[in-house]
Design a protein around this motif. Structure first.
Motif, PDB file in Angstrom:
ATOM      1  N   ALA A   1      39.888  47.941  12.771  1.00 34.95           N
ATOM      2  CA  ALA A   1      40.244  47.507  13.295  1.00 34.95           C
ATOM      3  C   ALA A   1      41.687  46.516  13.068  1.00 34.95           C
ATOM      4  N   LYS A   2      41.909  46.072  12.315  1.00 37.65           N
ATOM      5  CA  LYS A   2      43.358  46.586  10.850  1.00 37.65           C
ATOM      6  C   LYS A   2      43.560  47.297  10.570  1.00 37.65           C
ATOM      7  N   ILE A   3      43.090  48.230  10.232  1.00 28.50           N
ATOM      8  CA  ILE A   3      43.714  49.109   9.559  1.00 28.50           C
ATOM      9  C   ILE A   3      44.269  49.744  10.622  1.00 28.50           C
ATOM     10  N   ASP A   4      44.349  50.024  12.295  1.00 26.12           N
ATOM     11  CA  ASP A   4      44.382  50.692  13.184  1.00 26.12           C
ATOM     12  C   ASP A   4      45.789  49.593  13.545  1.00 26.12           C
ATOM     13  N   GLU A   5      45.278  48.472  13.243  1.00 25.39           N
ATOM     14  CA  GLU A   5      46.655  47.337  13.909  1.00 25.39           C
ATOM     15  C   GLU A   5      47.803  48.084  13.093  1.00 25.39           C
ATOM     16  N   ARG A   6      47.406  47.754  11.501  1.00 29.46           N
ATOM     17  CA  ARG A   6      48.583  48.173  10.585  1.00 29.46           C
ATOM     18  C   ARG A   6      49.823  49.331  10.768  1.00 29.46           C
ATOM     19  N   ILE A   7      48.395  50.763  11.105  1.00 34.97           N
ATOM     20  CA  ILE A   7      49.403  51.778  11.144  1.00 34.97           C
ATOM     21  C   ILE A   7      50.293  51.249  11.875  1.00 34.97           C
ATOM     22  N   ASP A   8      49.916  51.471  13.682  1.00 37.53           N
ATOM     23  CA  ASP A   8      50.896  50.894  14.750  1.00 37.53           C
ATOM     24  C   ASP A   8      52.430  50.161  13.774  1.00 37.53           C
ATOM     25  N   GLU A   9      51.685  49.324  13.371  1.00 36.99           N
ATOM     26  CA  GLU A   9      53.058  48.086  12.562  1.00 36.99           C
ATOM     27  C   GLU A   9      54.033  49.061  12.189  1.00 36.99           C
ATOM     28  N   LEU A  10      53.378  49.686  10.757  1.00 42.76           N
ATOM     29  CA  LEU A  10      53.991  50.340  10.038  1.00 42.76           C
ATOM     30  C   LEU A  10      54.627  51.205  10.412  1.00 42.76           C
ATOM     31  N   LEU A  11      54.571  52.124  11.749  1.00 45.56           N
ATOM     32  CA  LEU A  11      55.089  53.529  12.023  1.00 45.56           C
ATOM     33  C   LEU A  11      56.064  52.623  13.036  1.00 45.56           C
ATOM     34  N   ASN A  12      56.198  52.073  13.836  1.00 44.68           N
ATOM     35  CA  ASN A  12      57.644  50.838  14.057  1.00 44.68           C
ATOM     36  C   ASN A  12      58.480  50.769  13.508  1.00 44.68           C
ATOM     37  N   LEU A  13      57.539  50.116  12.455  1.00 42.97           N
ATOM     38  CA  LEU A  13      59.078  49.488  11.174  1.00 42.97           C
ATOM     39  C   LEU A  13      59.414  51.311  10.189  1.00 42.97           C
ATOM     40  N   ILE A  14      59.304  52.164  10.142  1.00 41.25           N
ATOM     41  CA  ILE A  14      60.092  52.921  10.635  1.00 41.25           C
ATOM     42  C   ILE A  14      60.250  53.840  11.666  1.00 41.25           C
ATOM     43  N   GLY A  15      60.129  53.903  12.626  1.00 41.15           N
ATOM     44  CA  GLY A  15      60.872  54.293  13.568  1.00 41.15           C
ATOM     45  C   GLY A  15      60.225  55.308  14.388  1.00 41.15           C
ATOM     46  N   LEU A  16      58.403  55.441  13.979  1.00 42.65           N
ATOM     47  CA  LEU A  16      58.212  56.869  14.918  1.00 42.65           C
ATOM     48  C   LEU A  16      57.290  56.175  15.832  1.00 42.65           C
ATOM     49  N   ASN A  17      57.085  56.371  16.427  1.00 43.02           N
ATOM     50  CA  ASN A  17      56.174  56.221  18.224  1.00 43.02           C
ATOM     51  C   ASN A  17      55.378  56.388  17.368  1.00 43.02           C
ATOM     52  N   PRO A  18      54.081  55.333  16.978  1.00 45.36           N
ATOM     53  CA  PRO A  18      52.620  55.616  16.780  1.00 45.36           C
ATOM     54  C   PRO A  18      51.574  56.327  17.925  1.00 45.36           C
ATOM     55  N   ALA A  19      52.296  56.261  18.946  1.00 43.93           N
ATOM     56  CA  ALA A  19      51.766  57.194  20.053  1.00 43.93           C
ATOM     57  C   ALA A  19      51.689  58.607  20.235  1.00 43.93           C
ATOM     58  N   ASP A  20      52.764  58.582  19.363  1.00 42.57           N
ATOM     59  CA  ASP A  20      53.498  60.427  19.183  1.00 42.57           C
ATOM     60  C   ASP A  20      52.743  61.137  17.926  1.00 42.57           C
ATOM     61  N   THR A  21      52.989  60.273  16.751  1.00 44.91           N
ATOM     62  CA  THR A  21      52.974  60.095  15.289  1.00 44.91           C
ATOM     63  C   THR A  21      51.281  60.327  14.832  1.00 44.91           C
ATOM     64  N   LYS A  22      50.612  59.077  15.112  1.00 43.01           N
ATOM     65  CA  LYS A  22      49.211  58.854  14.695  1.00 43.01           C
ATOM     66  C   LYS A  22      48.692  60.403  14.015  1.00 43.01           C
ATOM     67  N   ASP A  23      48.345  60.990  16.013  1.00 40.96           N
ATOM     68  CA  ASP A  23      47.648  62.070  14.863  1.00 40.96           C
ATOM     69  C   ASP A  23      47.504  63.812  15.008  1.00 40.96           C
ATOM     70  N   LYS A  24      49.179  63.243  14.646  1.00 39.51           N
ATOM     71  CA  LYS A  24      49.338  64.817  14.311  1.00 39.51           C
ATOM     72  C   LYS A  24      49.221  64.726  12.566  1.00 39.51           C
ATOM     73  N   TYR A  25      49.021  66.197  11.753  1.00 36.24           N
ATOM     74  CA  TYR A  25      49.080  66.792  11.447  1.00 36.24           C
ATOM     75  C   TYR A  25      50.397  66.879   9.837  1.00 36.24           C
ATOM     76  N   PRO A  26      50.035  66.523   8.917  1.00 33.05           N
ATOM     77  CA  PRO A  26      51.684  66.621   7.991  1.00 33.05           C
ATOM     78  C   PRO A  26      52.430  67.659   7.775  1.00 33.05           C
ATOM     79  N   ALA A  27      51.553  68.660   8.826  1.00 31.95           N
ATOM     80  CA  ALA A  27      51.999  70.399   8.891  1.00 31.95           C
ATOM     81  C   ALA A  27      52.999  70.232  10.082  1.00 31.95           C
ATOM     82  N   GLN A  28      53.137  69.269  10.443  1.00 29.89           N
ATOM     83  CA  GLN A  28      53.159  69.634  12.343  1.00 29.89           C
ATOM     84  C   GLN A  28      54.667  68.408  12.291  1.00 29.89           C
TER      85      GLN A  28
END
Lengths: 379, 220
Positions: free
Chosen positions: A110-137
């Motif tokens: 739970a803590k990891i998931d929360e942190r991932i969203d927080e970080l993605l927001n911080l670097i200006g990427l939408n968590p919902a769109d980005t989270k499940d993508k692979y680097p090749a995408q």
């Protein structure tokens, strides 16, 4: 925060040390740039801090603790590490990549998931769109941002960055640099950053350490490096266009003019022409009701086309943010053959303008400042 | 027509032989995977040892199967039938599996390993969580080659007393019964194609979609 004491590294089978008796202190919340020609030992120095390379002699203190006595894996988990090739794991999603160090540290999910969203927001990427993508995408710029996010996952106080923006195109690089600087304002990490690019060093650094042949030649603030080069090597390395480089250190907000005459989209053609005449310029900037910049109209076109809907005369103009450096402003002016550049906020609200002439004055000023600074040195 | 008739009349016999064939390959591939994947992992950082091991593998590959079986049966522990048959198949699968594991592990982008190490992963964690998952597509390719080869070579184990689809082929030849030979050959081909499809399916299930994506876009 980071204290290197007389560290040396001689690689096996080589007589000359790659790093020779180097001492350097990096204060908390500071970006220290290691810069120098290739083979100067900057990357070796960086990698000795997280012990990817073991020093042959000397001591490294991190937060007052001797790094050499610590478990290297535990040590590295508390130091963010970003490299030029990013090294994202291609078989893991963005979320899994970011979760690497938290998992090593046994955080709960739970803590990891929360942190991932927080970080993605911080670097200006939408968590919902980005989270499940692979680097090749992802694009190169996105990968680099994820690389930074991954390094910050457990909020380590220290980050090591090895030419982090060298592998992307120049436009993306400038963008990433600016983003990183504004991010650093929020996160206040202690950062050791390696680059071979003196312009990047001047732009990013609070402190610049210039290395050559394994030795620290000069470590100082960017201003002092530019105006008080310690010896010929530093002078050559910095380049003869020092005054131009100073523009890297000055923000647009420092020289922009505020309270400029504008026309609004509600104005009648006559009002617009009057305003242009009042301002004694050949153009006027046009904003909408909400102060957002629409573009500009020039006098000639207004006169010849005055009968039509005057708004068709509005042309789009390049803009710049107030956080950008004068060097960015200058290159944008030259690229687009403009003599003025509107300054806008993130929401595209007009907040001022920069003129080419003001930048020229600033260069002239710095020439003067340079001679003033150099005089006492002659003694 | 004769073949179909033969097939229908001897359905039970053919089924038995097919099952025998599959059991032999099943045992061989499980043991081969355990042994050769471990060997591949063990030699990943040792270029010299790796060269020696890979030459030995090629040597096995160059021995004709009938000759190899002939040698194996003279060794007391192996003797006639299953043990020799399984061991022979394991030897033949050495090169495709060991070589692919070794190459795949060594071809993992060094910057990825450096990033993993820089984040504080131990060498063991790097192997398990980074190198092996990244090596999987190439390892799968090796296993696929090994399995398809095994299906064919297994037919020759009938010369040392194994009972499998090879029996149809061998007896068919000596009795000039084309229908038997064709039935055996078709069954062997069907198994080979089936295994190929199965491996393709398992690859899709096990290999990370991130890597397959990469393949679609023309490599790294």
């Amino acid at each position: 925060m980071i204290n290197l004491k007389d560290i040396s590294k001689t690689y096996p089978g080589e007589s000359k040390p790659a790093v020779d008796n180097l001492s350097l202190e990096i204060d908390e919340g500071e970006i220290c740039i290691l810069v120098g020609p290739s083979g100067c030992g900057k990357t070796t120095t960086l990698k000795m801090i997280n012990r990817l390379i073991e020093p042959s002699s000397g001591k490294i203190f991190i937060n007052g603790q001797d790094a050499i006595n610590q478990n290297p894996n535990k040590l590295r988990q508390d130091i963010g590490y970003v490299i030029q090739d990013i090294g994202l794991f291609p078989h893991m999603t963005v979320a899994e990549n970011i979760a690497t160090v938290p998992k090593l540290k046994d955080w709960d999910q739970a803590k990891i998931d929360e942190r991932i969203d927080e970080l993605l927001n911080l670097i200006g990427l939408n968590p919902a769109d980005t989270k499940d993508k692979y680097p090749a995408q992802l694009s190169g710029g996105q990968k680099q941002r994820i690389g930074v996010a991954r390094a910050m996952a457990v909020d380590p106080p220290i980050m090591l960055m090895d030419e982090p923006f060298a592998a992307v195109d120049p436009i993306t690089r400038t963008q990433l640099q600016n983003e990183f600087l504004s991010l650093q304002k929020k996160i206040q990490k202690t950062i050791c950053f390696v680059t071979h690019d003196i312009d990047e060093a001047i732009k990013m650094g609070d402190k610049i350490a210039i290395l050559n042949q394994g030795r620290l030649i000069q470590s100082d603030s960017p201003k002092n490096i530019l105006f008080n080069p310690k010896n010929e090597f530093v002078e050559d390395f910095v380049g003869s266009d020092r005054s131009l480089k100073v523009l890297n250190l000055i923000k647009v907000s420092e020289i922009m003019k505020k309270n400029i005459p504008t026309a609004t989209t509600q104005s009648s053609p006559k009002e617009v022409l009057d305003k242009i005449n009042d301002s004694r310029q050949s153009y006027i900037l046009v904003i909408d009701k909400g102060e957002k910049l629409i573009g500009y109209v020039n006098k000639k076109r207004m006169k010849s086309n005055s009968n039509k809907n005057w708004k068709e005369n509005i042309k789009y103009s390049q803009v710049i943010s107030s956080d950008a450096s004068l060097i960015d402003a200058l290159s944008r002016l030259i690229q687009n053959n403009q003599s003025i550049l509107p300054v806008t906020s993130d929401e595209n609200n007009l907040i001022g303008i920069v003129k080419l002439k003001d930048i020229q004055d600033k260069i002239a000023d710095s020439y003067q400042a340079e001679s003033e600074l150099e005089e006492p040195e002659v003694v | 027509m004769k073949t179909i008739q033969y097939f229908i009349e001897n359905l039970n016999y053919i089924t038995d032989l097919t099952i025998q064939h599959l059991i032999l390959i099943g045992i061989a591939i499980i043991l081969a995977l355990i042994i050769w994947v471990s060997v591949g992992i063990a030699i990943r950082n040792k270029d010299k040892t790796a060269n020696t091991i890979l030459s030995i593998g090629s040597l096995f590959m160059s021995i004709p199967s009938v000759a190899l079986y002939g040698i194996l049966v003279t060794i007391p522990f192996f003797g006639l039938r299953t043990r020799s048959a399984v061991f022979g198949l394991i030897l033949y699968s050495m090169i495709p599996i060991v070589r692919n594991v070794y190459t795949a592990l060594n071809e993992v982008d060094p910057s990825i390993i450096e990033a993993a190490r820089g984040m504080g992963m131990s060498e063991r964690q790097i192997l398990k969580e980074v190198q092996l998952p990244l090596a999987l597509p190439v390892i799968f390719a090796g296993v696929r080659v090994a399995l398809v080869m095994m299906v064919g070579i297994a037919t020759l184990a009938v010369f040392i007393g194994e009972q499998n689809l090879g029996q149809l082929i061998q007896q068919g030849i000596s009795r000039t019964r084309t229908d038997m030979v064709i039935t055996g050959a078709i069954m062997v081909s069907i198994i080979a194609i089936g295994i190929d499809l199965l491996i393709g399916y398992l690859k899709k299930k096990i290999v990370s979609p991130g890597l397959l994506l990469d393949d679609n876009q023309g490599g790294r």
